[in-house]
Design a protein around this motif. Structure first.
Motif, mmCIF file in Angstrom:
data_model
loop_
_atom_site.group_PDB
_atom_site.id
_atom_site.type_symbol
_atom_site.label_atom_id
_atom_site.label_comp_id
_atom_site.label_asym_id
_atom_site.label_seq_id
_atom_site.Cartn_x
_atom_site.Cartn_y
_atom_site.Cartn_z
ATOM 1 N N TYR A 49 -2.951 -4.542 -12.698
ATOM 2 C CA TYR A 49 -3.452 -3.084 -12.390
ATOM 3 C C TYR A 49 -2.373 -2.659 -12.640
ATOM 4 O O TYR A 49 -1.897 -1.628 -12.789
ATOM 5 C CB TYR A 49 -4.448 -2.481 -11.355
ATOM 6 C CG TYR A 49 -4.834 -0.879 -11.732
ATOM 7 C CD1 TYR A 49 -4.178 0.297 -10.674
ATOM 8 C CD2 TYR A 49 -5.853 -1.063 -12.622
ATOM 9 C CE1 TYR A 49 -4.004 1.511 -10.766
ATOM 10 C CE2 TYR A 49 -6.271 0.515 -12.625
ATOM 11 C CZ TYR A 49 -4.657 1.573 -11.352
ATOM 12 O OH TYR A 49 -5.528 3.061 -12.189
ATOM 13 N N ASN A 50 -0.831 -3.092 -11.774
ATOM 14 C CA ASN A 50 0.287 -2.399 -11.738
ATOM 15 C C ASN A 50 1.073 -3.140 -12.847
ATOM 16 O O ASN A 50 2.154 -3.174 -11.596
ATOM 17 C CB ASN A 50 0.491 -1.683 -9.959
ATOM 18 C CG ASN A 50 -0.993 -2.045 -9.333
ATOM 19 O OD1 ASN A 50 -0.739 -0.649 -9.519
ATOM 20 N ND2 ASN A 50 -1.695 -2.394 -9.011
ATOM 21 N N VAL A 75 -9.478 -0.595 -3.042
ATOM 22 C CA VAL A 75 -9.091 0.210 -3.651
ATOM 23 C C VAL A 75 -9.821 1.764 -3.927
ATOM 24 O O VAL A 75 -11.397 1.369 -4.288
ATOM 25 C CB VAL A 75 -8.257 -0.193 -4.814
ATOM 26 C CG1 VAL A 75 -7.727 1.079 -6.216
ATOM 27 C CG2 VAL A 75 -7.372 -1.008 -5.082
ATOM 28 N N GLU A 114 -9.953 7.946 -5.855
ATOM 29 C CA GLU A 114 -8.315 8.545 -5.912
ATOM 30 C C GLU A 114 -7.882 7.562 -6.398
ATOM 31 O O GLU A 114 -7.119 8.097 -7.542
ATOM 32 C CB GLU A 114 -8.224 7.740 -4.433
ATOM 33 C CG GLU A 114 -7.294 8.293 -3.219
ATOM 34 C CD GLU A 114 -6.669 7.836 -1.982
ATOM 35 O OE1 GLU A 114 -6.722 7.674 -1.193
ATOM 36 O OE2 GLU A 114 -6.268 6.938 -2.580
ATOM 37 N N VAL A 115 -8.527 6.692 -7.640
ATOM 38 C CA VAL A 115 -7.954 5.761 -8.554
ATOM 39 C C VAL A 115 -9.172 5.498 -9.576
ATOM 40 O O VAL A 115 -10.010 4.607 -9.540
ATOM 41 C CB VAL A 115 -8.024 4.639 -7.981
ATOM 42 C CG1 VAL A 115 -7.209 4.024 -9.220
ATOM 43 C CG2 VAL A 115 -6.603 4.348 -6.854
ATOM 44 N N ALA A 117 -1.884 -2.351 1.477
ATOM 45 C CA ALA A 117 -3.032 -1.907 0.117
ATOM 46 C C ALA A 117 -4.121 -3.205 0.156
ATOM 47 O O ALA A 117 -5.101 -2.495 -0.961
ATOM 48 C CB ALA A 117 -1.618 -2.096 -0.334
ATOM 49 N N ILE A 149 4.461 -3.061 -5.451
ATOM 50 C CA ILE A 149 3.356 -3.789 -4.820
ATOM 51 C C ILE A 149 3.254 -5.047 -6.205
ATOM 52 O O ILE A 149 2.493 -5.697 -5.261
ATOM 53 C CB ILE A 149 1.539 -2.211 -5.729
ATOM 54 C CG1 ILE A 149 0.631 -3.582 -4.298
ATOM 55 C CG2 ILE A 149 1.425 -2.614 -7.449
ATOM 56 C CD1 ILE A 149 -0.876 -2.091 -5.116
HETATM 57 C C1 LIG Z 1 -4.617 -3.328 -4.081
HETATM 58 O O1 LIG Z 1 -3.761 -2.007 -4.801
HETATM 59 C C2 LIG Z 1 -3.986 -1.099 -6.303
HETATM 60 O O2 LIG Z 1 -3.617 -2.209 -6.662
HETATM 61 N N1 LIG Z 1 -3.349 -0.029 -6.032
HETATM 62 C C3 LIG Z 1 -3.638 0.239 -7.082
HETATM 63 C C4 LIG Z 1 -3.615 2.339 -6.852
HETATM 64 C C5 LIG Z 1 -2.547 3.606 -7.943
HETATM 65 C C6 LIG Z 1 -1.251 4.262 -6.296
HETATM 66 O O3 LIG Z 1 -1.634 2.612 -5.501
HETATM 67 C C7 LIG Z 1 -3.171 2.106 -5.191
HETATM 68 C C8 LIG Z 1 -3.697 3.446 -5.180
HETATM 69 C C9 LIG Z 1 -3.444 4.794 -5.198
HETATM 70 N N2 LIG Z 1 -4.822 5.727 -4.861
HETATM 71 C C10 LIG Z 1 -3.776 6.973 -4.904
HETATM 72 C C11 LIG Z 1 -2.331 7.707 -6.196
HETATM 73 N N3 LIG Z 1 -2.560 5.853 -6.615
HETATM 74 C C12 LIG Z 1 -2.496 4.973 -6.540
HETATM 75 C C13 LIG Z 1 -3.786 0.445 -5.216
#
Ligand SMILES: COC(=O)N1C[C@@H]2C[C@@H]3O[C@]2(Cc2nccnc23)C1
Length: 130
Positions: free
Chosen positions: A85-86, A35, A39-40, A30, A96
Motif C-alpha cells: 500500500y505504501n 488501518v 481516514e484511508v 502503525a 513505513i
Molecule cells: C499499516 O499502515 C498503513 O499501511 N498505512 C497507510 C495509510 C496511509 C497513511 O498512513 C496510513 C494511515 C493514514 N491515515 C491518514 C492519512 N494517511 C495515512 C497507515
C-alpha cells in the motif's frame, strides 16, 4: 485428547507473548490497529486481506491458529500489506516500508531464537489429525 489441548494452550501462550512484545515496540505503532478506513477510504480497494497486531491477538484467543505456520501467514500479511500500500519514494512511504521490513525481520528472529522445531512439529501433527 487432553495432551493435545495442553500443546495448543502452550502455543497460544507463546503466540500471545510474541504478539504483545511486537505491540509494545514503538517502531510498530502503525501496525497495532487496523488501518482506519474513514481516514484511508481506498485502503480496502488495494489491500484484500487487512491484518494488524490487535487482530492477531483476537485470532489467537479465538483458537484460529493450531500451528505457528498458520500464525505466520497472518503475521506476514501485516508487513506485506504495508509494502504494497505504501510503494512510493516519498519519505512517509519509505518510513513505513522500513518499519514493515523491521517487523518481518523481528518476527523471524524471535521464532528462530524461541520456537523449538519439535514443538512446531507436534502442532503440525495435531493439525493433520483433525
Ligand atoms: C499499516 O499502515 C498503513 O499501511 N498505512 C497507510 C495509510 C496511509 C497513511 O498512513 C496510513 C494511515 C493514514 N491515515 C491518514 C492519512 N494517511 C495515512 C497507515
Amino acid at each position: 485428547e487432553e495432551q493435545e489441548e495442553d500443546v495448543l494452550r502452550e502455543l497460544r501462550l507463546f503466540l500471545r507473548n510474541v504478539t504483545e512484545r511486537l505491540s509494545l515496540d514503538r517502531r510498530f505503532k502503525a501496525f497495532t490497529r487496523p488501518v482506519d478506513i474513514e481516514e484511508v477510504p481506498d485502503y480496502l480497494m488495494v489491500i484484500k486481506k487487512p491484518m494488524d497486531l490487535s487482530t492477531l491477538l483476537t485470532n489467537i484467543d479465538e483458537h484460529k491458529y493450531v500451528t505457528v505456520s498458520e500464525f505466520m501467514l497472518d503475521a506476514d500479511l501485516i508487513w506485506q500489506n504495508a509494502l504494497e500500500y505504501n510503494p512510493d519514494s516519498d519519505p512517509m512511504d519509505r518510513h513505513i516500508r522500513h518499519r514493515a521490513c523491521a517487523l518481518k525481520d523481528t518476527v523471524r528472529a524471535i521464532l528462530r531464537d524461541e520456537l523449538d522445531e519439535d514443538f512446531e512439529r507436534v502442532c503440525e501433527e495435531i493439525k493433520e489429525s483433525r
